[in-house]
Enzyme design. Structure first.
Site, PDB file in Angstrom:
ATOM      1  N   CYS A  11      12.296   3.780   0.444  1.00  0.00           N
ATOM      2  CA  CYS A  11      11.637   5.011  -0.009  1.00  0.00           C
ATOM      3  C   CYS A  11      11.075   4.841  -1.428  1.00  0.00           C
ATOM      4  O   CYS A  11      11.357   3.863  -2.115  1.00  0.00           O
ATOM      5  CB  CYS A  11      12.631   6.171   0.020  1.00  0.00           C
ATOM      6  N   CYS A  14      13.664   4.345  -4.154  1.00  0.00           N
ATOM      7  CA  CYS A  14      14.250   3.008  -4.160  1.00  0.00           C
ATOM      8  C   CYS A  14      13.299   2.021  -4.854  1.00  0.00           C
ATOM      9  O   CYS A  14      13.722   1.211  -5.676  1.00  0.00           O
ATOM     10  CB  CYS A  14      14.549   2.546  -2.731  1.00  0.00           C
TER      11      CYS A  14
END
Length: 78
Positions: A11, A14
């Protein structure tokens, strides 16, 4: 040399976490390898319930949010 993994699904948070850690380690002149790890087995291995999670030298340091710059600098100094 520090081995740093950012665990998550890939994501935006991240990716942001991995980029921030890489940038700060470079600014501080710290020799570190930063890798993103999207393998679900890694999440299980470290018992991560919330991502992004930060692993430094095989130890879970942080999970559940994008860390602050101060937190990252503290981890890199240790």
């Amino acid at each position: 040399m520090k081995k740093i993994k950012v665990l998550g699904s890939g994501c935006a948070k991240c990716s942001q976490t991995a980029e921030m850690i890489a940038d700060i380690s470079e600014e501080m002149g710290i020799d570190a390898i930063v890798k993103k790890d999207t393998d679900p087995q890694s999440l299980l291995k470290f018992n991560v319930m919330k991502t992004p999670a930060v692993i430094i030298d095989d130890e879970l340091i942080h999970s559940g949010s994008v860390p602050t710059r101060d937190e990252v600098e503290g981890w890199l100094r240790d």
